[in-house]
Design a protein around this motif. Sequence first.
Motif, PDB file in Angstrom:
ATOM      1  N   UNK A 169     -31.820  75.677 -92.221  1.00  0.00           N
ATOM      2  CA  UNK A 169     -32.830  74.128 -92.257  1.00  0.00           C
ATOM      3  C   UNK A 169     -32.054  73.336 -91.369  1.00  0.00           C
ATOM      4  N   UNK A 170     -30.728  73.454 -91.201  1.00  0.00           N
ATOM      5  CA  UNK A 170     -30.151  72.300 -90.195  1.00  0.00           C
ATOM      6  C   UNK A 170     -30.253  73.076 -88.375  1.00  0.00           C
ATOM      7  N   UNK A 171     -30.518  74.700 -88.720  1.00  0.00           N
ATOM      8  CA  UNK A 171     -30.306  75.341 -86.458  1.00  0.00           C
ATOM      9  C   UNK A 171     -31.587  75.937 -86.361  1.00  0.00           C
ATOM     10  N   UNK A 172     -31.858  76.263 -85.504  1.00  0.00           N
ATOM     11  CA  UNK A 172     -32.713  76.455 -84.938  1.00  0.00           C
ATOM     12  C   UNK A 172     -32.459  78.201 -84.798  1.00  0.00           C
ATOM     13  N   UNK A 173     -31.007  77.819 -83.309  1.00  0.00           N
ATOM     14  CA  UNK A 173     -31.065  78.752 -82.011  1.00  0.00           C
ATOM     15  C   UNK A 173     -30.461  79.664 -82.939  1.00  0.00           C
ATOM     16  N   UNK A 174     -30.019  81.541 -82.604  1.00  0.00           N
ATOM     17  CA  UNK A 174     -28.706  82.268 -83.633  1.00  0.00           C
ATOM     18  C   UNK A 174     -27.790  81.713 -82.888  1.00  0.00           C
ATOM     19  N   UNK A 175     -27.551  80.929 -82.670  1.00  0.00           N
ATOM     20  CA  UNK A 175     -25.664  80.552 -81.332  1.00  0.00           C
ATOM     21  C   UNK A 175     -25.439  79.506 -82.711  1.00  0.00           C
ATOM     22  N   UNK A 176     -26.098  78.577 -83.183  1.00  0.00           N
ATOM     23  CA  UNK A 176     -25.883  77.302 -84.409  1.00  0.00           C
ATOM     24  C   UNK A 176     -25.411  77.751 -85.760  1.00  0.00           C
ATOM     25  N   UNK A 177     -26.695  79.125 -85.765  1.00  0.00           N
ATOM     26  CA  UNK A 177     -26.599  79.623 -87.138  1.00  0.00           C
ATOM     27  C   UNK A 177     -24.791  80.496 -86.928  1.00  0.00           C
ATOM     28  N   UNK A 178     -25.078  81.261 -85.944  1.00  0.00           N
ATOM     29  CA  UNK A 178     -23.795  82.327 -86.433  1.00  0.00           C
ATOM     30  C   UNK A 178     -22.531  81.200 -86.078  1.00  0.00           C
TER      31      UNK A 178
END
Length: 517
Positions: A151-160
């Motif tokens: 919910x806090x991030x959509x992109x793979x970069x932000x999630x990693x």
Amino acid sequence: MGLEWPQAWLLGLPTAVVYGSLAFFTSILHNVFLLYYVDTFVSVYKINKVAFWVGETVFLLWNSLNDPLFGWLSDRQFLSSQPWSSARLSSRAVVLARVRVLGRHGPLLALSFLSFWVPWAPAGLQFLLCLCLYDGFLTLVDLHHHALLADLALTAHDRTHLNFYCSLFSAAGSLSVFASYAFWNKEDFSSFRAFCVALAAGSGLGFLGATQLLRWRVEVAGKDLGCSTLTMDGSLYGEELPVGSEEADSITLGQYLRQLAHHQNFLWFVGMDLVQVFHCHFNSNFFPLFLEHLLADHISLSTGSFLLGISYVAPHLNNLYFLSLCRRWGVYVVVRGLFLLKLGLSLLMLVAGPDHPGLLCFFIASNRVFTEGTCKLLTLVVTDLVDEDLVLNHRKQATSALLFGMVALVTKPGQTFAPLLGTWLLCFYTGHDLFQQPPMTPVGSAQPWPEPPAPAPAQAPTLRQGCFYLLVLIPITCALLQLFTWSQFTLHGRRLHMVKAQRQSLAQVQTLDIKTV
């Protein structure tokens, strides 16, 4: 504007740091729980074998069912195939609701942790109630913490990036395992109880502080930017998402399960993850036993303790490197590489045999480290499945907690099957029953645990050989099963990019639609 200085300074902390700190407050409790709860009830409270098995069986059912139950209660209002309805739900409100759940149930998790270390009921009853109570609060905390990742991030970069800080703080939390050795004493339990009270107090207060800070960040960002979901720099995605009325277009649990049954990547993933959860808990449960029977004559007490402690910390630190590889190559390629590495090391150990202490020591430690590291990367895969589920079923909001719960429904039985299958295989092959042996003595001691009563000379190699074959054949079997199931998983490469693009474009279209109203 009217914020006091400490609050203003705290609001300057990156979102990823605040989010990751929640993993620390869980980790300092859970690692101590995993290491000591069985030994406490078997050696200190003297639980009998029947009560232990009954408790584990009930725990298996509760452990599997509470994840989808709590996920359904949390996210059922988001289940809809009609995203363009009149009612609206702020995505910021979804994040705030999850943060409030963490703020309430984090301190309760700390209190339930304390219930293990003071005898307050017959051992069998206390074992059952403590396990179910602790796991219920742990499930609520884990579900909403993982759901926030989606919910806090959509992109793979932000999630990693978020996952990076989770691993960093989890590694710091695992240091409680090292500290626990100074207090653990089965004959005098008072110092260990005091240590657990200190851990629980720190964890409970930490949850209250971190969730309050995260709530401030969401509210301030929403007021300042008129948006709804935090990104890494403190901004928010979208403004608000349209949500239809529950009476008009919500779907039933049966309909949702039918949707999941047609979600091929979900089915292949949970098949692979079931094996992974089994292998992770098999390593945790039998790590001390392997040290005792395969290395007791070759390592000292301090070396054994160090290996046990480092096996809890190293996976989190190693995961920091794995996450950097994920940014470069993608999670799918890194996970496949770890499966191949597991298979290769296990075959090498099988060929080498049990008479190479240095190689055995490296294999026992690395097998646990790499397996645990893989488990932590799979959270990122579930967030991708959340995105695919939203796109495939045209949902009005991502059902993050519910999907994490459904994954756990299928995979959590591996936690219980690991000790049950492991002890059964050992007993079947060697005739050695762990429940009929004297209590364990420390690794590296003169008389390694468990010491059979008056063993015949020919029996000792059989037990050692049984442990060795368990050690190498379980990883080989798991790796082969996982390589097959993972090869059928298609949510990577071009398909993953397409799913991400569709979800982000949907969020942008929804935002534009709202702004024109």
